[in-house]
Motif scaffolding. Structure first.
Motif, short mmCIF file in Angstrom:
data_model
loop_
_atom_site.label_atom_id
_atom_site.label_comp_id
_atom_site.label_asym_id
_atom_site.label_seq_id
_atom_site.Cartn_x
_atom_site.Cartn_y
_atom_site.Cartn_z
N VAL A 9 -4.21 -3.50 4.00
CA VAL A 9 -3.75 -4.12 5.30
C VAL A 9 -3.49 -5.64 5.41
CG1 VAL A 9 -4.76 -4.54 7.80
CG2 VAL A 9 -5.09 -2.15 6.79
N GLY A 10 -4.55 -6.17 4.78
CA GLY A 10 -4.51 -7.85 4.73
C GLY A 10 -3.32 -8.42 3.92
N LEU A 11 -2.96 -7.71 2.66
CA LEU A 11 -2.13 -8.26 1.85
C LEU A 11 -0.63 -7.35 1.90
CD1 LEU A 11 -1.52 -10.25 -0.57
CD2 LEU A 11 -2.37 -8.59 -2.20
N LEU A 53 -6.68 -4.85 1.11
CA LEU A 53 -5.72 -5.12 0.44
C LEU A 53 -4.34 -4.54 0.93
CD1 LEU A 53 -6.87 -5.30 -3.18
CD2 LEU A 53 -6.55 -7.32 -1.64
#
Lengths: 255, 165
Positions: free
Chosen positions: B117-119, B115
């Protein structure tokens, strides 16, 4: 010949943090390695799914409890804190004694109204780019939208006789439900806000009350199902005039 | 006295991260509220000029870890809705449920990295700082998280396809 691509670099590729030159090399690598390409595509899809699922949270009205928590001054050192706590207890006892047999929750809730309104004013009025969610050019839409969300027909008072024009409004989430905030500005860019929320247990009609909160003058009153609070930094007499005008117009609207 | 930093502007993203972390709006906002309270209580430890957002996420991470620890073994996986039959044409809702369920199955440590990194689009080094782990740990957790998610989401869609047919 491309140097072997490391696992970390595949992730860095997905997250857009590879240097441009290496990025091109990774793209050639992926063209020649379909299994890696499929994994990379699946990871990128996960990022998109996460944004799709959770970005809407960014646009939700902020719960007032959190806005209040973000603004509360840090707990002060012990002696002052104890003194403040004692003062609160004393005030509570006096309030309790005074309210015995009557509606003693009323003044507390109204004080809360003034405080919340002042905090919302302080938070949103300094914004230069997005002071409002819906601007006044769409005034009809704004009023309809806020009315729908708050659950009753609302009206934005007209303060042009006092030199203030409507900038727009926004929706906040309060403990008792949605809260509408209308923002006005005068020719020297001073801003006042009108905060409207459904009254909780404090139905009825009250006289104007005045409070100083966050360095602002706040005039607040309850009328029928609604609590209103007008906040601004323009001095008590000018605020009183605006509050009178708002009260008269809202009164006329409901009759 | 210096002016306190403005925490309000960080609220929307703290709420987004907390919501994704807990997948429960009440629990998420409680976590945000605890984070704000801790931030205000420890404001003197924040270095003016340093990244306030990363600091706030660090506080939230520590609170989240404490919560998990406090729940300890009593917490089984209860946050996954039982499989509901899928009505036709609700692909969006289906995908949203998949991602919620898949996140719920990830170990917390992997979920946090995924989360952040990706969000939340933290860099790897920033994520390492927020979580208080070496950057190599961030990379290995990220790799495991993404592969676990890939398997779960692939399995979900296979199940769905069979069901729809």
């Amino acid at each position: 010949m491309i140097e072997d691509v490391r696992e970390d670099e595949l992730h860095a590729y997905v997250d857009g943090v590879l240097p441009a030159a290496r990025r091109l090399e990774v793209e050639s690598w992926l063209a020649a390695h379909p299994a890696d390409a499929a994994r990379v595509e699946a990871w990128a899809a996960q990022n998109r799914l996460l944004h799709g699922a959770f970005d809407p949270v960014l646009n939700e009205p902020l719960p007032l409890a959190l806005v209040r928590a973000a603004r509360r001054p840090a707990p002060v050192s012990s002696l002052r804190a104890v003194a403040a706590a004692l003062a609160l207890i004393a005030a509570g006892l006096i309030g309790y004694a005074a309210g015995l047999g009557t509606h003693d929750a009323l003044p507390m809730q109204q004080a809360r109204l003034a405080r919340d309104a002042a905090i919302a004013h302080v938070v949103f009025s300094p914004e230069t780019r997005h002071p409002v969610e819906v601007d006044a050019a769409h005034a009809a839409h704004l009023v309809a939208w806020l009315s729908k969300r708050v659950g009753t027909p609302l009206a934005a008072p007209d303060f042009s006789a006092q030199g203030f024009h409507l900038l727009g409004g926004r929706l906040l989430a309060g403990e008792t439900g949605p809260v509408a905030q209308f923002m006005y500005q005068d020719s020297i860019e001073r801003r006042v806000t009108l905060y409207v929320r459904r009254a909780a247990a404090d139905k009825g009609v009250t006289a104007f009350r005045h409070a100083r909160e966050e360095g602002l003058d706040v005039f607040y009153w309850i009328d029928g199902d609604f609590g209103y609070a007008l906040s601004g930094p323009i001095g008590r007499p000018a605020m009183q005039q605006l509050a009178d005008a708002a009260y008269r117009q809202l009164e006329a609207d409901t009759q | 006295m210096r002016a306190p930093p403005d925490l309000i502007e960080h609220l929307p993203r703290l709420r987004r991260y907390a919501r994704a972390l807990t997948r429960d709006s009440g629990r998420a906002d409680d976590l945000v509220q605890d984070t704000l309270e801790r931030a205000l209580a420890r404001l003197d430890r924040w270095q003016p000029g340093s990244d306030l957002r990363a600091w706030l996420f660090t506080l939230m991470h520590n609170l989240f870890v404490n919560q998990i620890r406090a729940r300890g073994a009593q917490e089984t996986v209860i946050d996954d809705a039982p499989d509901q039959p899928v009505s036709g044409g609700q692909f969006e809702a289906l995908v949203a449920r998949d991602i919620h369920a898949a996140l719920g199955h990830l170990p917390e440590a992997q979920r946090e990295v995924l989360l952040l990194v990706g969000l939340e689009q933290f860099g790897y080094a920033e994520a390492a700082q927020v979580l208080g782990v070496p950057i190599g740990t961030v990379m290995s957790r990220l790799a495991r998280a993404r592969e676990n998610m890939r398997r779960m989401l692939a399995a979900e869609s296979a199940v769905t396809l069979r069901r729809v047919k």
